[in-house]
Scaffold this motif. Structure first.
Motif, PDB file in Angstrom:
ATOM      1  N   UNK A   1       0.851  -1.178   0.000  1.00 18.40           N
ATOM      2  CA  UNK A   1       0.000   0.000   0.000  1.00 18.40           C
ATOM      3  C   UNK A   1       0.888   1.230   0.000  1.00 18.40           C
ATOM      4  N   UNK A   2       0.548   2.074  -0.731  1.00 17.86           N
ATOM      5  CA  UNK A   2       1.176   3.391  -0.678  1.00 17.86           C
ATOM      6  C   UNK A   2       0.137   4.354  -0.137  1.00 17.86           C
TER       7      UNK A   2
ATOM      8  N   UNK B   1      -5.267  -0.591   4.767  1.00 18.73           N
ATOM      9  CA  UNK B   1      -4.774  -1.836   5.355  1.00 18.73           C
ATOM     10  C   UNK B   1      -4.253  -2.753   4.267  1.00 18.73           C
ATOM     11  N   UNK B   2      -3.235  -3.434   4.622  1.00 18.62           N
ATOM     12  CA  UNK B   2      -2.715  -4.449   3.705  1.00 18.62           C
ATOM     13  C   UNK B   2      -3.365  -5.789   4.046  1.00 18.62           C
TER      14      UNK B   2
END
Lengths: 190, 169
Positions: B7-8, B12-13
Protein backbone atom coordinates in the motif's frame (compact mmCIF):
# COMPACT_ATOMS: atom_id res chain seq x y z
CA UNK A 1 1.63 -25.40 -10.98
CA UNK A 2 4.81 -27.04 -9.70
CA UNK A 3 3.28 -27.79 -6.28
CA UNK A 4 0.22 -29.22 -7.94
CA UNK A 5 2.37 -31.69 -9.88
CA UNK A 6 4.16 -32.80 -6.71
CA UNK A 7 0.87 -33.30 -4.92
CA UNK A 8 -0.51 -35.34 -7.77
CA UNK A 9 2.59 -37.51 -7.83
CA UNK A 10 2.41 -38.16 -4.09
CA UNK A 11 -1.24 -39.17 -4.26
CA UNK A 12 -0.55 -41.48 -7.21
CA UNK A 13 2.24 -43.17 -5.27
CA UNK A 14 0.00 -43.65 -2.24
CA UNK A 15 -2.69 -45.17 -4.41
CA UNK A 16 -0.42 -47.63 -6.12
CA UNK A 17 2.06 -48.94 -3.54
CA UNK A 18 -0.10 -50.56 -0.82
CA UNK A 19 -2.12 -52.57 -3.30
CA UNK A 20 0.95 -54.71 -3.92
CA UNK A 21 1.03 -55.88 -0.32
CA UNK A 22 -0.07 -59.32 0.75
CA UNK A 23 -0.01 -59.58 4.48
CA UNK A 24 -1.85 -60.24 7.67
CA UNK A 25 -2.29 -56.52 7.91
CA UNK A 26 -2.76 -54.29 4.96
CA UNK A 27 -3.11 -50.56 4.69
CA UNK A 28 -4.73 -49.28 1.53
CA UNK A 29 -4.75 -45.61 0.65
CA UNK A 30 -7.24 -44.99 -2.08
CA UNK A 31 -9.45 -47.53 -3.72
CA UNK A 32 -9.29 -51.26 -3.13
CA UNK A 33 -9.92 -53.83 -0.43
CA UNK A 34 -7.62 -54.71 2.47
CA UNK A 35 -6.87 -58.38 3.10
CA UNK A 36 -5.24 -60.23 6.00
CA UNK A 37 -4.59 -63.95 6.27
CA UNK A 38 -4.57 -66.39 9.16
CA UNK A 39 -3.21 -69.93 9.14
CA UNK A 40 -4.83 -72.87 10.90
CA UNK A 41 -3.32 -76.16 11.98
CA UNK A 42 -5.07 -79.14 13.57
CA UNK A 43 -2.85 -81.97 14.77
CA UNK A 44 -4.56 -85.37 15.00
CA UNK A 45 -2.48 -88.22 16.41
CA UNK A 46 -2.81 -91.82 15.30
CA UNK A 47 -5.38 -93.57 17.49
CA UNK A 48 -6.06 -97.30 17.88
CA UNK A 49 -8.47 -98.66 20.46
CA UNK A 50 -9.81 -102.12 21.21
CA UNK A 51 -12.11 -102.81 24.12
CA UNK A 52 -13.44 -106.29 24.94
CA UNK A 53 -15.85 -106.48 27.84
CA UNK A 54 -16.11 -103.70 30.41
CA UNK A 55 -13.41 -101.64 28.71
CA UNK A 56 -15.44 -101.40 25.54
CA UNK A 57 -17.89 -99.04 27.19
CA UNK A 58 -15.31 -96.51 28.34
CA UNK A 59 -15.99 -93.02 26.99
CA UNK A 60 -13.87 -91.31 25.92
CA UNK A 61 -11.71 -94.11 24.65
CA UNK A 62 -9.21 -95.07 27.32
CA UNK A 63 -7.17 -97.91 28.68
CA UNK A 64 -8.99 -100.11 31.19
CA UNK A 65 -7.29 -102.80 33.23
CA UNK A 66 -10.31 -104.96 34.12
CA UNK A 67 -10.31 -108.37 32.44
CA UNK A 68 -13.78 -109.85 32.28
CA UNK A 69 -14.61 -113.52 32.84
CA UNK A 70 -16.96 -115.73 30.84
CA UNK A 71 -18.16 -118.71 32.89
CA UNK A 72 -19.97 -121.89 31.85
CA UNK A 73 -20.96 -123.69 35.03
CA UNK A 74 -22.34 -127.26 34.96
CA UNK A 75 -22.59 -127.58 38.73
CA UNK A 76 -26.36 -127.43 38.48
CA UNK A 77 -26.65 -129.94 35.61
CA UNK A 78 -23.70 -132.37 35.88
CA UNK A 79 -25.52 -134.97 33.83
CA UNK A 80 -25.38 -132.69 30.80
CA UNK A 81 -21.58 -132.67 30.59
CA UNK A 82 -20.50 -133.93 27.19
CA UNK A 83 -24.02 -133.90 25.75
CA UNK A 84 -23.82 -130.65 23.84
CA UNK A 85 -26.35 -129.02 26.15
CA UNK A 86 -25.81 -125.60 27.58
CA UNK A 87 -24.49 -125.07 31.09
CA UNK A 88 -26.99 -124.55 33.86
CA UNK A 89 -25.38 -121.24 34.76
CA UNK A 90 -23.68 -118.99 32.25
CA UNK A 91 -22.32 -115.57 33.17
CA UNK A 92 -20.55 -112.88 31.21
CA UNK A 93 -20.89 -114.57 27.84
CA UNK A 94 -22.41 -111.56 26.07
CA UNK A 95 -19.39 -109.32 25.68
CA UNK A 96 -19.49 -105.75 24.36
CA UNK A 97 -16.69 -105.01 21.94
CA UNK A 98 -15.56 -101.77 20.37
CA UNK A 99 -12.78 -101.08 17.94
CA UNK A 100 -11.68 -97.63 16.83
CA UNK A 101 -8.83 -96.55 14.60
CA UNK A 102 -7.98 -93.59 12.40
CA UNK A 103 -5.21 -94.76 10.15
CA UNK A 104 -6.45 -97.48 7.85
CA UNK A 105 -7.62 -101.07 7.80
CA UNK A 106 -7.60 -102.77 11.18
CA UNK A 107 -7.18 -106.46 11.74
CA UNK A 108 -8.23 -108.29 14.90
CA UNK A 109 -6.54 -111.53 15.80
CA UNK A 110 -6.96 -113.77 18.80
CA UNK A 111 -4.24 -115.74 20.50
CA UNK A 112 -4.92 -118.40 23.10
CA UNK A 113 -3.39 -121.58 24.49
CA UNK A 114 -4.50 -124.87 23.00
CA UNK A 115 -6.48 -125.77 26.10
CA UNK A 116 -8.28 -124.51 29.13
CA UNK A 117 -6.64 -126.28 32.02
CA UNK A 118 -7.53 -127.64 35.42
CA UNK A 119 -4.37 -129.04 36.90
CA UNK A 120 -3.30 -131.68 34.44
CA UNK A 121 -6.70 -131.95 32.80
CA UNK A 122 -7.72 -129.85 29.86
CA UNK A 123 -10.48 -128.88 27.50
CA UNK A 124 -9.65 -127.71 23.99
CA UNK A 125 -10.13 -123.97 23.56
CA UNK A 126 -11.92 -124.69 20.31
CA UNK A 127 -14.85 -125.95 22.42
CA UNK A 128 -15.64 -122.24 22.85
CA UNK A 129 -17.21 -120.49 19.90
CA UNK A 130 -18.57 -117.00 19.39
CA UNK A 131 -20.93 -115.08 17.15
CA UNK A 132 -21.14 -111.33 16.63
CA UNK A 133 -24.25 -109.19 16.75
CA UNK A 134 -22.75 -107.37 13.75
CA UNK A 135 -20.98 -110.14 11.89
CA UNK A 136 -20.73 -107.98 8.78
CA UNK A 137 -18.83 -105.09 10.29
CA UNK A 138 -17.20 -106.53 13.40
CA UNK A 139 -16.83 -110.29 13.12
CA UNK A 140 -15.30 -112.43 15.84
CA UNK A 141 -11.98 -114.15 15.18
CA UNK A 142 -12.42 -117.81 16.02
CA UNK A 143 -10.06 -119.56 18.43
CA UNK A 144 -7.42 -121.11 16.26
CA UNK A 145 -8.82 -119.20 13.29
CA UNK A 146 -7.69 -116.38 11.05
CA UNK A 147 -7.72 -112.67 11.88
CA UNK A 148 -10.79 -110.65 10.90
CA UNK A 149 -10.97 -107.20 9.29
CA UNK A 150 -13.61 -104.84 10.68
CA UNK A 151 -15.24 -102.82 7.93
CA UNK A 152 -13.95 -99.26 7.60
CA UNK A 153 -16.58 -96.59 8.26
CA UNK A 154 -14.85 -94.14 5.95
CA UNK A 155 -11.47 -93.97 4.34
CA UNK A 156 -9.04 -94.97 7.11
CA UNK A 157 -11.56 -94.49 9.94
CA UNK A 158 -12.99 -97.49 11.80
CA UNK A 159 -15.49 -97.17 14.63
CA UNK A 160 -17.43 -100.40 15.18
CA UNK A 161 -19.26 -101.80 18.15
CA UNK A 162 -20.96 -105.15 18.63
CA UNK A 163 -21.72 -107.83 21.18
CA UNK A 164 -19.81 -111.06 20.90
CA UNK A 165 -21.78 -113.96 22.39
CA UNK A 166 -19.72 -116.96 23.49
CA UNK A 167 -20.93 -120.56 23.73
CA UNK A 168 -19.39 -123.73 25.07
CA UNK A 169 -19.81 -126.65 22.66
CA UNK A 170 -19.78 -129.23 25.49
CA UNK A 171 -18.86 -132.01 23.11
CA UNK A 172 -16.19 -133.63 25.28
CA UNK A 173 -16.40 -135.73 28.42
CA UNK A 174 -14.20 -133.64 30.64
CA UNK A 175 -12.83 -134.65 34.01
CA UNK A 176 -14.30 -132.72 36.91
CA UNK A 177 -12.58 -129.46 37.61
CA UNK A 178 -12.53 -125.72 37.08
CA UNK A 179 -10.88 -125.04 33.77
CA UNK A 180 -9.36 -121.64 33.10
CA UNK A 181 -7.87 -120.04 30.06
CA UNK A 182 -7.30 -116.58 28.67
CA UNK A 183 -7.64 -115.28 25.14
CA UNK A 184 -5.89 -112.12 24.00
CA UNK A 185 -7.44 -110.08 21.19
CA UNK A 186 -5.06 -107.87 19.29
CA UNK A 187 -5.96 -105.06 16.92
CA UNK A 188 -3.35 -103.91 14.44
CA UNK A 189 -3.45 -100.96 12.07
CA UNK A 190 -1.02 -99.46 9.57
CA UNK B 1 -5.51 -12.15 -4.87
CA UNK B 2 -1.91 -12.19 -3.68
CA UNK B 3 0.44 -13.24 -0.95
CA UNK B 4 1.59 -9.67 -0.43
CA UNK B 5 -0.06 -6.34 -0.73
CA UNK B 6 1.80 -3.17 -0.96
CA UNK B 7 0.00 0.00 0.00
CA UNK B 8 1.18 3.39 -0.68
CA UNK B 9 -0.55 5.74 1.63
CA UNK B 10 -3.37 4.99 4.04
CA UNK B 11 -5.32 1.75 4.27
CA UNK B 12 -4.77 -1.84 5.35
CA UNK B 13 -2.71 -4.45 3.71
CA UNK B 14 -4.63 -7.71 3.42
CA UNK B 15 -2.58 -10.48 1.96
CA UNK B 16 -4.48 -13.76 1.92
CA UNK B 17 -3.33 -17.31 2.54
CA UNK B 18 -5.10 -20.45 1.47
CA UNK B 19 -5.04 -23.68 3.46
CA UNK B 20 -5.65 -27.22 2.28
CA UNK B 21 -5.64 -30.46 4.25
CA UNK B 22 -5.61 -33.56 2.11
CA UNK B 23 -6.95 -36.72 3.76
CA UNK B 24 -6.52 -39.72 1.56
CA UNK B 25 -9.07 -42.48 1.57
CA UNK B 26 -7.73 -45.17 3.88
CA UNK B 27 -8.67 -48.75 4.61
CA UNK B 28 -6.78 -50.93 7.07
CA UNK B 29 -7.28 -54.48 8.23
CA UNK B 30 -5.01 -56.29 10.64
CA UNK B 31 -5.56 -59.85 11.86
CA UNK B 32 -3.08 -61.13 14.39
CA UNK B 33 0.27 -59.49 14.96
CA UNK B 34 -0.37 -56.87 12.31
CA UNK B 35 -3.41 -55.56 14.16
CA UNK B 36 -1.23 -53.99 16.82
CA UNK B 37 0.97 -51.98 14.49
CA UNK B 38 0.99 -48.28 15.29
CA UNK B 39 0.82 -46.35 13.07
CA UNK B 40 -1.22 -48.56 10.80
CA UNK B 41 0.86 -50.26 8.15
CA UNK B 42 1.51 -53.39 6.19
CA UNK B 43 2.81 -56.46 7.98
CA UNK B 44 3.86 -59.63 6.24
CA UNK B 45 3.64 -62.04 9.19
CA UNK B 46 0.81 -64.54 8.94
CA UNK B 47 -0.08 -65.94 12.33
CA UNK B 48 -0.99 -69.58 12.92
CA UNK B 49 -3.72 -70.97 15.16
CA UNK B 50 -2.94 -74.52 16.31
CA UNK B 51 -5.14 -77.16 17.92
CA UNK B 52 -2.92 -80.06 19.01
CA UNK B 53 -4.36 -83.39 20.21
CA UNK B 54 -1.00 -85.16 20.40
CA UNK B 55 -1.18 -85.60 24.16
CA UNK B 56 -4.90 -86.49 24.22
CA UNK B 57 -5.52 -88.87 21.32
CA UNK B 58 -8.58 -90.27 23.07
CA UNK B 59 -10.29 -86.91 22.82
CA UNK B 60 -10.30 -86.84 19.01
CA UNK B 61 -13.84 -86.70 17.71
CA UNK B 62 -15.44 -86.29 21.15
CA UNK B 63 -16.02 -82.55 21.05
CA UNK B 64 -13.43 -81.99 23.76
CA UNK B 65 -11.00 -79.12 23.41
CA UNK B 66 -7.43 -79.81 22.38
CA UNK B 67 -5.03 -80.00 25.34
CA UNK B 68 -2.63 -77.69 23.57
CA UNK B 69 -3.99 -74.65 21.77
CA UNK B 70 -1.80 -71.82 20.63
CA UNK B 71 -2.53 -68.54 18.91
CA UNK B 72 -6.29 -68.85 19.05
CA UNK B 73 -6.92 -65.44 20.63
CA UNK B 74 -6.29 -63.11 17.74
CA UNK B 75 -6.26 -59.31 17.91
CA UNK B 76 -8.08 -57.67 15.03
CA UNK B 77 -8.35 -54.06 13.97
CA UNK B 78 -10.18 -52.45 11.12
CA UNK B 79 -10.03 -48.80 10.15
CA UNK B 80 -11.72 -46.89 7.38
CA UNK B 81 -12.49 -43.26 6.81
CA UNK B 82 -14.99 -43.50 4.05
CA UNK B 83 -18.20 -45.21 4.98
CA UNK B 84 -19.42 -48.67 5.79
CA UNK B 85 -17.04 -51.63 5.59
CA UNK B 86 -17.87 -55.22 4.81
CA UNK B 87 -15.73 -58.01 6.19
CA UNK B 88 -15.57 -61.43 4.56
CA UNK B 89 -13.70 -64.67 5.18
CA UNK B 90 -12.63 -66.83 2.27
CA UNK B 91 -11.05 -70.24 2.65
CA UNK B 92 -10.93 -73.66 1.03
CA UNK B 93 -13.61 -76.19 1.92
CA UNK B 94 -11.22 -78.26 4.02
CA UNK B 95 -8.07 -78.22 6.03
CA UNK B 96 -5.90 -80.90 4.47
CA UNK B 97 -3.28 -83.44 5.47
CA UNK B 98 -2.23 -85.14 2.28
CA UNK B 99 -5.38 -86.69 0.90
CA UNK B 100 -7.21 -86.46 4.22
CA UNK B 101 -9.45 -83.58 5.14
CA UNK B 102 -11.26 -81.80 7.97
CA UNK B 103 -14.01 -79.34 7.02
CA UNK B 104 -13.08 -75.72 7.69
CA UNK B 105 -16.48 -75.38 9.35
CA UNK B 106 -15.05 -77.36 12.27
CA UNK B 107 -13.36 -74.11 13.24
CA UNK B 108 -15.60 -71.63 15.04
CA UNK B 109 -14.90 -68.07 16.03
CA UNK B 110 -16.36 -65.54 18.43
CA UNK B 111 -15.57 -61.87 18.84
CA UNK B 112 -15.02 -59.91 22.03
CA UNK B 113 -16.94 -56.98 20.53
CA UNK B 114 -20.32 -56.68 18.87
CA UNK B 115 -18.87 -53.74 16.95
CA UNK B 116 -16.41 -55.98 15.19
CA UNK B 117 -18.02 -59.39 14.70
CA UNK B 118 -16.04 -62.23 13.16
CA UNK B 119 -17.34 -63.69 9.91
CA UNK B 120 -17.92 -67.41 10.32
CA UNK B 121 -16.21 -69.98 8.15
CA UNK B 122 -18.59 -70.51 5.28
CA UNK B 123 -20.73 -67.64 6.54
CA UNK B 124 -21.93 -64.32 5.20
CA UNK B 125 -20.02 -61.02 5.14
CA UNK B 126 -20.38 -58.92 8.27
CA UNK B 127 -20.47 -55.19 8.86
CA UNK B 128 -18.34 -53.60 11.58
CA UNK B 129 -20.28 -50.73 13.09
CA UNK B 130 -19.16 -47.22 12.23
CA UNK B 131 -17.99 -45.04 15.09
CA UNK B 132 -20.22 -42.14 14.19
CA UNK B 133 -22.07 -40.33 11.49
CA UNK B 134 -18.74 -39.16 10.08
CA UNK B 135 -18.38 -42.38 8.15
CA UNK B 136 -15.28 -43.46 10.03
CA UNK B 137 -14.80 -46.97 11.33
CA UNK B 138 -12.11 -47.65 13.90
CA UNK B 139 -12.79 -50.92 15.69
CA UNK B 140 -10.60 -53.36 17.58
CA UNK B 141 -11.47 -56.71 19.12
CA UNK B 142 -10.05 -60.12 19.81
CA UNK B 143 -11.38 -63.04 17.85
CA UNK B 144 -11.20 -66.37 19.69
CA UNK B 145 -11.08 -69.57 17.66
CA UNK B 146 -11.96 -73.09 18.74
CA UNK B 147 -11.98 -76.46 17.07
CA UNK B 148 -15.35 -78.20 17.15
CA UNK B 149 -13.81 -81.71 17.16
CA UNK B 150 -16.90 -83.64 16.11
CA UNK B 151 -15.30 -85.62 13.31
CA UNK B 152 -13.18 -88.73 13.57
CA UNK B 153 -10.20 -87.48 11.68
CA UNK B 154 -7.41 -89.60 10.29
CA UNK B 155 -4.09 -89.05 12.05
CA UNK B 156 -2.14 -86.20 10.53
CA UNK B 157 -1.30 -82.51 10.61
CA UNK B 158 -4.05 -80.57 8.89
CA UNK B 159 -3.40 -77.08 7.60
CA UNK B 160 -5.47 -74.38 5.94
CA UNK B 161 -5.53 -70.65 5.48
CA UNK B 162 -8.34 -68.13 5.69
CA UNK B 163 -8.17 -64.72 4.07
CA UNK B 164 -10.16 -61.90 5.62
CA UNK B 165 -11.02 -59.07 3.29
CA UNK B 166 -12.29 -55.64 4.23
CA UNK B 167 -14.06 -53.71 1.50
CA UNK B 168 -15.65 -50.30 1.39
CA UNK B 169 -19.19 -50.13 0.09
Amino acid sequence: MKLNLITKSAIALMLATPLLASAESQLVNGAGAAAARLNFRVIIPRVLFLGVGTGAAVTPLATNAAIDMVTFDYSLNPNDVGTGLAAGAITGNVVPVRVFGNNGQIQIAVTNPANLVSGTDNIAFTQITAVSSDATNLAVPAFGGAAVSPVLNTTRITDRSANWTFSYANAVNAAAGTYNGQATYTATMP
Amino acid sequence: MAESVRLNGSGSATPRLNFRVIISQELFLGVGTGATINPRGNNATIDTVTFDYTTAPNAVGTGAAAPVITGNVVPVRVYCNRGQITLTATHPVNLTSGANTIPFTQILVTSSSLNLPAPAMGGLPLFPSMNGASGTTNRSATWTYRYLNTVNAVGGIYTGQVTYTASML
